[in-house]
Design a protein around this motif. Structure first.
Motif, PDB file in Angstrom:
ATOM      1  N   GLY A  23       0.797  -1.218   0.000  1.00  0.00           N
ATOM      2  CA  GLY A  23       0.000   0.000   0.000  1.00  0.00           C
ATOM      3  C   GLY A  23       0.830   1.268   0.000  1.00  0.00           C
ATOM      4  O   GLY A  23       0.319   2.362   0.283  1.00  0.00           O
ATOM      5  N   ASP A  24       2.111   1.149  -0.345  1.00  0.00           N
ATOM      6  CA  ASP A  24       3.039   2.289  -0.312  1.00  0.00           C
ATOM      7  C   ASP A  24       2.871   3.133  -1.581  1.00  0.00           C
ATOM      8  O   ASP A  24       3.717   3.129  -2.475  1.00  0.00           O
ATOM      9  N   THR A  25       1.772   3.863  -1.658  1.00  0.00           N
ATOM     10  CA  THR A  25       1.526   4.679  -2.844  1.00  0.00           C
ATOM     11  C   THR A  25       2.469   5.870  -2.938  1.00  0.00           C
ATOM     12  O   THR A  25       2.671   6.417  -4.026  1.00  0.00           O
ATOM     13  N   ASP A  26       3.064   6.254  -1.810  1.00  0.00           N
ATOM     14  CA  ASP A  26       4.032   7.358  -1.857  1.00  0.00           C
ATOM     15  C   ASP A  26       5.226   6.983  -2.732  1.00  0.00           C
ATOM     16  O   ASP A  26       5.715   7.808  -3.514  1.00  0.00           O
ATOM     17  N   LEU A  27       5.702   5.738  -2.597  1.00  0.00           N
ATOM     18  CA  LEU A  27       6.817   5.307  -3.443  1.00  0.00           C
ATOM     19  C   LEU A  27       6.376   5.265  -4.896  1.00  0.00           C
ATOM     20  O   LEU A  27       7.121   5.685  -5.798  1.00  0.00           O
ATOM     21  N   GLY A  28       5.179   4.758  -5.140  1.00  0.00           N
ATOM     22  CA  GLY A  28       4.678   4.737  -6.510  1.00  0.00           C
ATOM     23  C   GLY A  28       4.619   6.127  -7.112  1.00  0.00           C
ATOM     24  O   GLY A  28       5.018   6.341  -8.265  1.00  0.00           O
TER      25      GLY A  28
ATOM     26  N   GLU B 177      -2.394   0.997 -13.643  1.00  0.00           N
ATOM     27  CA  GLU B 177      -3.091   0.994 -12.350  1.00  0.00           C
ATOM     28  C   GLU B 177      -2.397   1.912 -11.352  1.00  0.00           C
ATOM     29  O   GLU B 177      -3.053   2.637 -10.598  1.00  0.00           O
ATOM     30  N   LEU B 178      -1.052   1.872 -11.360  1.00  0.00           N
ATOM     31  CA  LEU B 178      -0.308   2.745 -10.455  1.00  0.00           C
ATOM     32  C   LEU B 178      -0.562   4.213 -10.782  1.00  0.00           C
ATOM     33  O   LEU B 178      -0.700   5.060  -9.888  1.00  0.00           O
ATOM     34  N   THR B 179      -0.648   4.522 -12.062  1.00  0.00           N
ATOM     35  CA  THR B 179      -0.915   5.889 -12.497  1.00  0.00           C
ATOM     36  C   THR B 179      -2.290   6.343 -11.999  1.00  0.00           C
ATOM     37  O   THR B 179      -2.461   7.469 -11.501  1.00  0.00           O
ATOM     38  N   GLU B 180      -3.277   5.470 -12.112  1.00  0.00           N
ATOM     39  CA  GLU B 180      -4.617   5.813 -11.654  1.00  0.00           C
ATOM     40  C   GLU B 180      -4.683   5.965 -10.142  1.00  0.00           C
ATOM     41  O   GLU B 180      -5.446   6.800  -9.625  1.00  0.00           O
TER      42      GLU B 180
ATOM     43  N   THR C 289      -2.581   7.315  -8.324  1.00  0.00           N
ATOM     44  CA  THR C 289      -2.077   8.645  -7.971  1.00  0.00           C
ATOM     45  C   THR C 289      -2.962   9.757  -8.552  1.00  0.00           C
ATOM     46  O   THR C 289      -2.579  10.935  -8.523  1.00  0.00           O
ATOM     47  N   GLY C 290      -4.095   9.369  -9.113  1.00  0.00           N
ATOM     48  CA  GLY C 290      -5.046  10.364  -9.606  1.00  0.00           C
ATOM     49  C   GLY C 290      -4.746  10.875 -10.995  1.00  0.00           C
ATOM     50  O   GLY C 290      -5.331  11.885 -11.421  1.00  0.00           O
ATOM     51  N   ARG C 291      -3.862  10.225 -11.733  1.00  0.00           N
ATOM     52  CA  ARG C 291      -3.521  10.674 -13.082  1.00  0.00           C
ATOM     53  C   ARG C 291      -4.279   9.852 -14.125  1.00  0.00           C
ATOM     54  O   ARG C 291      -4.764   8.748 -13.854  1.00  0.00           O
TER      55      ARG C 291
END
Length: 646
Positions: free
Chosen positions: A372-377, A453-456, A458-460
């Motif tokens: 769940g480390d979206t900050d790293l993503g 999926e990672l891009t989404e 982060t709201g992009r």
């Protein structure tokens, strides 16, 4: 952990005791390593092998401490073991071993001479190039114990001879400093200074390499073992020579405690997982640049493909995500023209793989998904998008997306081998896979979806990425299924009659395991296909994992033996690769097929070769003798990953 111990029938027989190896790592890429019998069979076996700036630049220091016991009767019994260039094995101390055991990852030998029983234990100080060797009287006595220090200072891949300079010895408290590089300390040191000529390493002879070297008998330690519980210990260390380590007995106990803590932190479900968690720890090292992964012991350093393939098993499945985060950030900093650096064991940094970067995309995606480390993503997202852009534009070695179908093609000069099947003999790739390899494109499709999926997250907007994914996956489903009933290994490969880049192309339908990634990855391009998986298993599976080529294929080699050219020629032409058990099990699970029986052989293998670990390779033909590195990162990582995911 599983119980690994052997009695006299294994310890005392060279064909059994000398083919099982133990490893004690130092957390920096250095190690102590040897065999159950005590016989050094490789140039890499020693008690203090020191990592340099990188794990690949190791040097051999203290080679051995040969014990000799003087009994109350005055008889002197030698407990060491050496093989000589004449073929003689002398002394033969292994014949007095009554047990070898791994106790919380610490190797322990037990010699019996009548009513006298002596144990030896070896441990390293984690994070320091320091080894502790402890001898303890268990019963009988009093006896005197002498320990002859056999030394060298050389590249771990080479040898040193008596016709070169004599090792420089300087006196130090309790012992000596050798070549200004490492220090020995223990009781009652007596300097000697003599060459032992013609020490032979039988495994190097079997590998077609120079098997002989000369060792410097630097001196001996001695001490009395008067009653049970008495100890005689020696320390050797190669960093901060003025800073004496804690007592050897304390280091052994500290190593046991740390090993238990490593296992507990991984929260294993059973003894096999506990054993694999400790095995995984050996590969995760800390260098001056931060955490890294050693691909295999004793001769590999860090390789980006191996690191990223191993990432989930070594770091996420052992609850080491904080170290993993630091590692991923460091590797991201090496990206150039959309490619991850591949740190060669020569010490050079090269950009010469087509798949390491795609495994990196997968590792980042798995890290964020599992932790769940979206900050790293979010932090790495610009670099990951740059990877895609570089592949669309085209980068080194002809690596580029084919605009016609969205698949990834690769192939530079004829002497390059960019996939994991990268063996070359006399500069010529054994398995040339120029074109569009199946696992590379499975990873490409997987990487596009994971990044979308990672891009989404982060709201992009990820519309463009999903478009690329749809195009590539549609082409994959159309291009890779072959009439023979499995997937092509490479499509759009240059036809054999044409030079690289020539006009006509062909599709290679040799049965290889690379296609397993087409069903195994999280965003695999194909849905599970039971019939195809059963055909692949029938042609490739062995108890230690899939073969790299089916036995009925042209070019199949059943034995992985001989000199470098013979071994490299067999490396991916049938030789078994245990790491492929991961993709096979994943594919089976996605198809709803049972998997427990697929792991039985590898679980038994944990006590067969590299003790408590999994080998790099095995022979394609029964009995599938293990070959290559006895301790291999991605072999351990993938077995641990699929066991924990089941």
């Amino acid at each position: 952990m599983i119980d690994i111990r052997f009695g006299p029938q294994v310890c005392g027989e060279l064909n059994t005791g000398a083919t099982r190896e133990w490893l004690v790592p130092d957390g920096r890429g250095g190690y102590a390593m040897g065999t159950v019998s005590g016989l050094r069979t490789r140039r890499y076996h020693g008690l203090l092998v020191v990592a340099g700036e990188t794990p690949a630049t190791r040097r051999m220091g203290l080679v051995g401490l040969d014990p000799a016991v003087t009994l109350p009767s005055g008889a002197r019994v030698r407990l060491g073991a050496h093989e000589w260039s004449s073929g003689a094995v002398d002394p033969r101390g292994f014949e007095l071993l009554e047990q070898f055991a791994l106790v919380d990852g610490v190797p322990r030998w037990r010699w019996r001479i009548g009513d006298v029983v002596i144990e030896r234990e070896i441990a390293m100080a984690h994070g320091r190039s320091c080894v502790a060797v402890v001898h303890r009287l268990v019963s009988g006595g009093p006896v005197r114990l002498d320990l002859a220090a056999a030394c060298t200072w050389r590249d771990a891949h080479g040898e040193r001879r008596a016709d070169g300079p004599t090792p420089r010895m300087e006196p130090a408290a309790g012992g000596a400093v050798v070549e200004g590089a490492y220090r020995l300390a223990g009781p009652d040191w007596t300097p000697e200074g003599q060459w032992w000529l013609g020490v032979r390493h039988r495994e190097e002879a079997a590998r077609g390499l120079n098997p002989d070297e000369d060792l410097w008998y630097a001196g001996r330690f001695a001490g009395a073992l008067e009653r049970p519980g008495d100890t005689v210990s020696v320390l050797a260390w190669a960093d901060d020579l003025a800073d004496e380590p804690p007592a050897a007995t304390a280091l052994v106990e500290a190593a046991r405690r740390r090993n238990r803590d490593v296992v507990a932190a991984a929260k294993p479900a059973d003894p096999v997982e506990a054993t694999l968690a400790l095995a995984a720890d050996a590969f995760v090292v800390r260098t001056a640049a931060g955490p890294d992964v050693v691909a295999g012991y004793p001769w590999f350093g860090a390789w980006s493909r191996d690191t990223m393939t191993s990432y989930e098993g070594l770091l996420l499945r052992t609850n080491r995500a904080d170290e993993g985060r630091e590692l991923l950030r460091a590797y991201a900093a090496t990206l150039s023209e959309g490619m991850l650096s591949n740190t060669a064991d020569t010490g050079r940094v090269e950009y010469n793989t087509v798949d390491a970067t795609l495994w990196f995309l997968h590792a980042v995606s798995r890290h964020v998904t599992v932790t769940g480390d979206t900050d790293l993503g979010d932090e790495l997202l610009p670099a990951l998008h740059a990877v895609i852009e570089a592949h669309l534009a085209g980068t080194r070695y002809g690596i580029a997306v084919d605009p016609a179908d969205g698949l990834l093609t690769q192939g530079g000069p004829p002497d390059t081998a960019l996939t994991w099947m990268d063996a070359r003999v006399y500069g010529v790739p054994v398995t040339p896979r120029t074109g569009k390899p199946v696992e590379v494109n499975a990873l490409w499709v997987n990487g596009l979806a994971g990044l979308a999926e990672l891009t989404e997250l982060t709201g992009r907007d990820a519309t463009a990425l999903w478009g690329l994914h749809t195009k590539a996956s549609t082409a994959f489903r159309k291009r890779f299924p072959a009439p023979v009933g499995w997937l092509h290994d490479v499509v759009d490969a240059p036809a054999p009659a044409y030079p690289l880049g020539g006009a006509p192309h062909h599709d290679d339908d040799l049965l290889r395991p690379n296609q397993l990634l087409a069903w195994s990855l999280p965003y695999a391009p194909l849905e599970p296909d039971e019939a195809t998986l059963r055909r692949i298993t029938a042609g490739l599976f062995t108890p230690l994992g899939p073969r790299s080529l089916s036995p009925d294929s042209p070019g199949f080699v059943g034995r992985h033996r001989g000199g470098p050219a013979e071994r490299d020629g067999a490396y991916h032409q049938g030789t078994v690769w245990p790491w492929l058990i991961g993709p096979l099990v994943d594919a089976y699970r996605r198809a709803g097929l049972p998997t427990d029986d697929l792991l039985v052989g590898l679980e038994g293998h944990l006590a067969e070769y590299g003790l408590g670990s999994v080998s790099e390779t095995a022979e394609a033909l029964a009995p599938h003798a293990a070959t290559g590195c006895p301790f291999q990162a991605w072999s351990v990582a993938e077995l641990l990953r699929v066991r924990r995911a089941g």
